[in-house]
Write an enzyme that holds these catalytic residues in place. Structure first.
Site, short mmCIF file in Angstrom:
data_model
loop_
_atom_site.label_atom_id
_atom_site.label_comp_id
_atom_site.label_asym_id
_atom_site.label_seq_id
_atom_site.Cartn_x
_atom_site.Cartn_y
_atom_site.Cartn_z
N LYS A 252 0.84 -1.20 0.00
CA LYS A 252 0.00 0.00 0.00
C LYS A 252 0.87 1.24 0.00
O LYS A 252 1.65 1.47 0.92
CB LYS A 252 -0.90 0.00 1.23
N LYS B 100 -9.25 13.63 8.54
CA LYS B 100 -8.73 13.30 9.85
C LYS B 100 -8.56 14.58 10.67
O LYS B 100 -8.40 15.68 10.13
CB LYS B 100 -7.35 12.64 9.74
N ASP C 275 1.94 6.40 5.81
CA ASP C 275 0.88 5.56 5.26
C ASP C 275 1.31 4.84 3.98
O ASP C 275 0.55 4.06 3.42
CB ASP C 275 -0.39 6.38 5.01
N GLU D 214 -9.25 4.29 2.46
CA GLU D 214 -8.83 4.36 1.07
C GLU D 214 -7.76 3.33 0.72
O GLU D 214 -7.65 2.90 -0.44
CB GLU D 214 -8.32 5.77 0.73
N ARG E 70 -7.48 0.22 1.41
CA ARG E 70 -8.04 -1.06 0.94
C ARG E 70 -8.55 -0.95 -0.50
O ARG E 70 -8.62 -1.95 -1.21
CB ARG E 70 -9.16 -1.52 1.89
#
Length: 465
Positions: A232, A244, A255, A316, A318
């Site tokens: 990812k 957020k 991330d 997002e 996934r």
């Protein structure tokens, strides 16, 4: 630790400072073999053999070091890490007393303890390398590569999103491909929207230079078993329109930690020459906010043909993984491994140190856990319960991307990914944190690898020559 720095070297009898290891139970016996001045030096440093204690002891016109460990006869990856952090620049070897003189797995922590992220701030008082000698010269290349892979994850995750966007990730994979003679295809623009619609939808709000893309590296003989590694690559996650809060956004440069793990693992696989046909897939996006942002309530199409209702734009990762896992499945792989900083629920359940592992195949899960335990990187398996699939039901699409309740968030995210993995394919998913909130010996605060060593050693056992 700089790539290629020779922190581990063959022991050919060269001059070196001795390191003695002891534990609390053996300390009294160890101290009896010292002279009064040396015992006084240990006492002044309050050394009693407890774990991670260090001391420097005078020895005529020279000196030696002493380290406290849990068991000198059974060293872990981290037993020498504190020594590597605090000792002066120089060359060292383990004394052949209680430890037998073989660093064994502690070679790993000796190297990773010397990691410094200095891209933006140079150390005020830099310390030169602490070199450790080993008689097992045949191990050096392998342990160096593994430590460098961990440090690569740290570098990628620690770099802010402005300098580690989708383009920078592509450059890193391009360099990896050139090093190992691999082929890299990058899909972007109209082709991305057509072939990987969820990747495009998540990333389309970003500035042009952070435009979304999917990198697909291939390497190895086509006749070998196909291994797909997927990571990812959300290079920054604002949460999208479901934005957020400030505190939740602060660490979102990490991330793309799943992509960092996948890239590092691919490098290990190619450098070791595992007998696989490797497919590395990294969807890279910034989940930004603009007039182009995808919205709560939108229905996205996917590469697999499933429609996905957006229950939360902050779920997002996934989505982009779904398209990448679909592409990986098209190769009829022997195994798919994916890495993702996917859910806060996994961290609530397991904390930062234990990567959550979900897998279809019990034997694959057991092998990953065993490899992790053997190399101080154990994951913890979470289930993929059939009963929870209903949490992703949608009234208007084939699935929702998020549950409306707060139950079993990590497993529910895994169940979403499972929808995009081909039927009957052996697949394992790491929900990893990629960040160390508090420093430990050999493991500084900041970006870090969790699950990488477990996966690497499992793959060596499965596909090694």
């Amino acid at each position: 630790m700089n790539a290629g720095e020779a922190l581990i070297q063959p022991d050919r009898g060269q001059d070196a400072i001795a390191i003695h290891l002891t534990d609390r139970n053996g300390f009294e016996g160890f101290a009896k073999g010292l002279n009064a001045a040396q015992r006084a030096a240990l006492g002044a440093q309050k050394f009693d053999g407890s774990g991670y204690q260090t001391a420097i002891v005078p020895d005529g016109e020279s000196w030696f070091a002493v380290g406290g460990v849990a068991d000198p006869q059974s060293l872990s990856s981290w037993c020498l890490a504190k020594l590597a952090e605090v000792l002066p620049e120089g060359t060292y070897r383990l004394a052949k007393d209680a430890s037998g003189g073989d660093p064994g797995p502690a070679l790993h922590g000796w190297q990773t303890a010397q990691y410094v992220f200095d891209r933006y701030k140079k150390p005020e008082k830099p310390t030169g390398p602490r070199i450790l000698l080993t008689e097992k010269a045949g191990r050096i290349d392998a342990v160096r590569a593994e430590a460098e892979a961990v440090c690569l994850v740290r570098d990628l995750v620690n770099t802010p999103a402005e300098d580690m966007g989708p383009e920078a990730l592509e450059e890193r994979i391009e360099a990896l491909a050139k090093t190992h003679g691999a082929t890299l295809e990058t899909v972007r623009g109209d082709a991305l929207e057509r072939c990987y619609p969820m990747v495009h939808a998540v990333g389309r709000a970003a500035a042009r230079r952070h435009a979304p893309r999917l990198m697909h590296l291939t390497w190895g003989k086509e006749s070998d078993p196909v291994l797909a590694v997927v990571g990812k690559g959300v290079c920054f996650d604002s949460g999208g329109l479901d934005i957020k809060g400030a505190s939740g956004m602060m660490l979102m440069k990490k991330d793309m930690g799943g992509a960092a793990h996948a890239i590092a693992l691919a490098g290990l696989i190619m450098e070791a020459g595992l007998k696989v046909r490797l497919h590395l897939l990294v969807p890279a996006v910034e989940n930004a906010i603009s007039g182009e942002s995808f919205r709560p309530g939108d229905v996205l199409s996917s590469r697999k043909g499933l429609t996905v209702e957006i229950g939360n734009t902050d779920a997002e990762g996934r989505l982009i993984l779904g398209d990448a896992l679909t592409r990986a499945s098209e190769e009829n792989p022997d195994l798919i491994l994916d890495f993702a900083t996917l859910t806060g629920a996994a961290r609530v359940a397991l904390g930062p140190d234990l990567p959550a592992l979900m897998a279809r195949n019990d034997a694959t899960a057991d092998a990953l856990i065993a490899a992790g335990k053997a190399h101080d990187d154990a994951p913890w398996r979470l289930p993929l319960p059939e009963a929870y699939r209903e949490y992703l039901a949608s009234d208007i699409a084939d699935t929702n991307n998020a549950a409306s309740n707060g139950f079993a968030g990590a497993s529910v995210a895994g169940l979403f990914l499972d929808k995009f993995v081909g039927e009957g394919i052996d697949w394992a998913h790491f929900d990893t944190y990629a960040w160390r909130p508090q420093a430990k010996p050999g493991r500084p605060k900041g970006g870090d690898a969790y699950g990488l060593r477990a996966a690497w050693h499992m793959l060596k056992d499965r596909y090694g020559s």
